[in-house]
Design an enzyme around this catalytic site. Structure first.
Site, PDB file in Angstrom:
ATOM      1  N   GLY A  70      16.552  31.289  -1.206  1.00 32.27           N
ATOM      2  CA  GLY A  70      16.047  32.640  -1.396  1.00 32.27           C
ATOM      3  C   GLY A  70      14.827  32.645  -2.293  1.00 32.27           C
ATOM      4  O   GLY A  70      14.530  31.648  -2.963  1.00 32.27           O
ATOM      5  N   CYS A  97      19.057  25.079  -2.200  1.00 31.08           N
ATOM      6  CA  CYS A  97      17.899  25.653  -2.884  1.00 31.08           C
ATOM      7  C   CYS A  97      18.372  26.720  -3.888  1.00 31.08           C
ATOM      8  O   CYS A  97      19.020  26.409  -4.862  1.00 31.08           O
ATOM      9  CB  CYS A  97      16.912  26.194  -1.860  1.00 31.08           C
ATOM     10  SG  CYS A  97      15.290  26.603  -2.531  1.00 31.08           S
ATOM     11  N   TYR A  98      18.078  28.011  -3.648  1.00 33.08           N
ATOM     12  CA  TYR A  98      18.563  29.044  -4.555  1.00 33.08           C
ATOM     13  C   TYR A  98      20.086  28.992  -4.667  1.00 33.08           C
ATOM     14  O   TYR A  98      20.651  29.228  -5.742  1.00 33.08           O
ATOM     15  CB  TYR A  98      18.124  30.430  -4.079  1.00 33.08           C
ATOM     16  CG  TYR A  98      18.521  31.536  -5.038  1.00 33.08           C
ATOM     17  CD1 TYR A  98      17.650  31.934  -6.052  1.00 33.08           C
ATOM     18  CD2 TYR A  98      19.767  32.157  -4.954  1.00 33.08           C
ATOM     19  CE1 TYR A  98      18.024  32.926  -6.960  1.00 33.08           C
ATOM     20  CE2 TYR A  98      20.140  33.143  -5.856  1.00 33.08           C
ATOM     21  CZ  TYR A  98      19.261  33.525  -6.851  1.00 33.08           C
ATOM     22  OH  TYR A  98      19.632  34.489  -7.749  1.00 33.08           O
ATOM     23  N   HIS A 187      15.981  21.644   1.664  1.00 25.82           N
ATOM     24  CA  HIS A 187      16.508  22.389   2.812  1.00 25.82           C
ATOM     25  C   HIS A 187      16.938  21.423   3.918  1.00 25.82           C
ATOM     26  O   HIS A 187      16.098  20.887   4.646  1.00 25.82           O
ATOM     27  CB  HIS A 187      15.456  23.356   3.359  1.00 25.82           C
ATOM     28  CG  HIS A 187      15.216  24.539   2.487  1.00 25.82           C
ATOM     29  ND1 HIS A 187      15.947  25.695   2.579  1.00 25.82           N
ATOM     30  CD2 HIS A 187      14.334  24.737   1.474  1.00 25.82           C
ATOM     31  CE1 HIS A 187      15.525  26.569   1.674  1.00 25.82           C
ATOM     32  NE2 HIS A 187      14.547  26.010   0.995  1.00 25.82           N
ATOM     33  N   GLU A 189      18.511  22.282   6.598  1.00 27.37           N
ATOM     34  CA  GLU A 189      18.563  22.980   7.879  1.00 27.37           C
ATOM     35  C   GLU A 189      17.277  22.904   8.681  1.00 27.37           C
ATOM     36  O   GLU A 189      17.269  23.186   9.887  1.00 27.37           O
ATOM     37  CB  GLU A 189      18.956  24.452   7.662  1.00 27.37           C
ATOM     38  CG  GLU A 189      17.912  25.316   6.950  1.00 27.37           C
ATOM     39  CD  GLU A 189      18.024  25.295   5.441  1.00 27.37           C
ATOM     40  OE1 GLU A 189      17.682  26.309   4.823  1.00 27.37           O
ATOM     41  OE2 GLU A 189      18.439  24.269   4.876  1.00 27.37           O
ATOM     42  N   ASP A 245      19.724  37.675  28.639  1.00 29.32           N
ATOM     43  CA  ASP A 245      20.729  38.260  27.740  1.00 29.32           C
ATOM     44  C   ASP A 245      21.528  39.363  28.422  1.00 29.32           C
ATOM     45  O   ASP A 245      22.761  39.335  28.459  1.00 29.32           O
ATOM     46  CB  ASP A 245      20.062  38.791  26.474  1.00 29.32           C
ATOM     47  CG  ASP A 245      19.231  37.738  25.771  1.00 29.32           C
ATOM     48  OD1 ASP A 245      19.531  36.545  25.940  1.00 29.32           O
ATOM     49  OD2 ASP A 245      18.269  38.108  25.076  1.00 29.32           O
ATOM     50  N   LYS A 392      20.562  32.585  21.253  1.00 29.53           N
ATOM     51  CA  LYS A 392      20.043  32.499  22.616  1.00 29.53           C
ATOM     52  C   LYS A 392      20.549  31.248  23.353  1.00 29.53           C
ATOM     53  O   LYS A 392      20.922  31.327  24.527  1.00 29.53           O
ATOM     54  CB  LYS A 392      18.511  32.513  22.587  1.00 29.53           C
ATOM     55  CG  LYS A 392      17.851  32.312  23.950  1.00 29.53           C
ATOM     56  CD  LYS A 392      17.936  33.543  24.814  1.00 29.53           C
ATOM     57  CE  LYS A 392      16.884  34.544  24.411  1.00 29.53           C
ATOM     58  NZ  LYS A 392      16.784  35.674  25.370  1.00 29.53           N
TER      59      LYS A 392
END
Length: 396
Positions: A70, A97-98, A187, A189, A245, A392
């Site tokens: 964040g 991180c945060y 990070h 991710e 979708d 998705k």
């Protein structure tokens, strides 16, 4: 998590039988990627703003928690915190991180600002063995990671040890393996951390001990049952856009309730060449789903003419879609088929997340999707959104 309309009732949450990981969002721009990485391991994950994390933790009963990054600084007064109940529960926690900073501060460590900011690639040196590193990294090795921080831990919480360092981060990886608490200053991710997905996999599999039962086959079966439970004997109108979708949502709902579903394909004049004909042929002759084709191109193009603001465009499109659906619902009722009480949409999880404003989450609104923030409050139909929890790639 949305600015939901009073009449718009969403489908029930994911089945409680699944293992779940709660992701507490502190406003990082890449929080969605954490959820994606967890789901790639076959585990259901859900992102919740830190303001709502306490209630979500009680409701979800997750097997593990991930605290996101964040933009705030932990040492500043009023900065966000994770619910203490998470740490009191005994579930494994990964702070990124945060998330690492607030975990350290809340568990008795110290965090300071004003140190050298670090943004971008850094080399992390492994200093101690870790369940996160199992079969990936070994002591003494250096590996590229992606940093983004301005604060720094200056004193670790009791029970923690350092497992990895970088040039500007002496506490780049901290851990208390007895309590299954891990903190990463980088990070994992993002793709810029090449082994990041493997680290998250180890947290999910080796630390939290989750086997991964979140599959699309299981989701499909559960979604059909949820649709039947929600709709009962009611009638549903599904808004088709021509995209994957809404098409998947329509086929799923048709499997659940058959001819109680009527699809409304709105040709708004912004489609590709022959796309309308393709959609009509597919649903009428291949899927055999009742379909109403409405040519509303003049209405849409007329109201959008001269409009340049993207938010105004999205809300205008949402309003016009509902106008068309309301009109078609009345026609169905007039034909003696019963009134349509439900509107089905192909809303996806990113639609929901991106439509959150600061009042509902830590990040500013990315955009109000026409099927989330763009729906008018006067809408009479309740919502059926079987794909609301999916990304998705999961829909495909």
């Amino acid at each position: 998590m949305t600015a939901a309309q009073p009449a718009a009732e969403s489908m029930p949450k994911v089945a409680s039988a699944h293992d779940k990981i709660l992701i507490v969002d502190f406003g990082s721009q890449v929080t969605q990627l954490i959820a994606r990485r967890v789901r790639e391991e076959g585990v259901y994950s859900e992102i919740v703003p830190f303001q709502k994390a306490e209630a979500a933790f009680r409701e979800m009963k997750p097997k593990a928690v991930i605290l996101s990054g964040g933009p705030e600084s932990v040492h500043e007064a009023g900065s966000p915190r994770a619910p203490q109940s998470i740490f009191d529960s005994g579930v494994p926690v990964l702070g990124i991180c945060y998330g690492q900073m607030t975990m350290a501060a809340q568990l008795g460590g110290e965090v300071e600002g004003g140190h050298a900011r670090e943004f971008g690639r850094a080399d992390l040196e492994v200093k101690a063995p870790s369940n996160l590193f199992d079969s990936i990294w070994s002591i003494g090795e250096k590996h590229p990671v992606w940093m983004s921080h301005g604060d720094r831990i200056t004193k670790m919480p009791p029970g923690f040890v350092v497992a990895g360092v970088s040039a500007n981060a002496p506490f780049a990886v901290i851990q208390d393996e007895k309590r299954k608490y891990y903190g990463l200053m980088f990070h994992p991710e993002v793709v810029h951390t090449p082994d990041g997905a493997k680290l998250i996999r180890n947290f999910v599999r080796k630390v939290a001990g989750l086997t991964g039962d979140w599959t699309m086959r299981a989701f499909r079966e559960e979604a059909i049952e949820k649709i039947r439970a929600q709709v009962g004997k009611g009638r549903v109108i599904c808004g088709l856009s021509g995209g994957v979708d809404s098409a998947v949502a329509a086929v799923l709902i048709h499997e659940a309730i058959g001819d109680q579903l009527t699809c409304v394909f709105v040709d708004h004049g912004l489609l590709r060449l022959d796309e309308a004909r393709t959609v009509v042929d597919l649903f009428r002759h291949h899927y055999n789903i009742p379909l109403v084709h409405v040519d509303a191109s003049k209405q849409f193009l007329g109201e959008l003419a001269g409009v340049t603001d993207p938010e105004v465009k999205r809300k205008t499109i949402g309003r016009l879609f509902i106008d068309v659906f309301d009109a078609e619902a009345k026609k169905i009722a007039e034909k003696g088929q019963g009134s349509a009480d439900f509107l089905a949409q192909g809303t996806l999880y990113p639609d929901v997340i991106e439509s959150v404003s600061f009042t509902g989450g830590p990040s500013v609104t990315i955009k109000s999707h026409h099927n989330v923030g763009g729906l008018p409050a006067r809408m009479k139909m309740k919502l059926v959104e079987p794909l609301r929890e999916l990304f998705k790639d999961e829909v495909r």
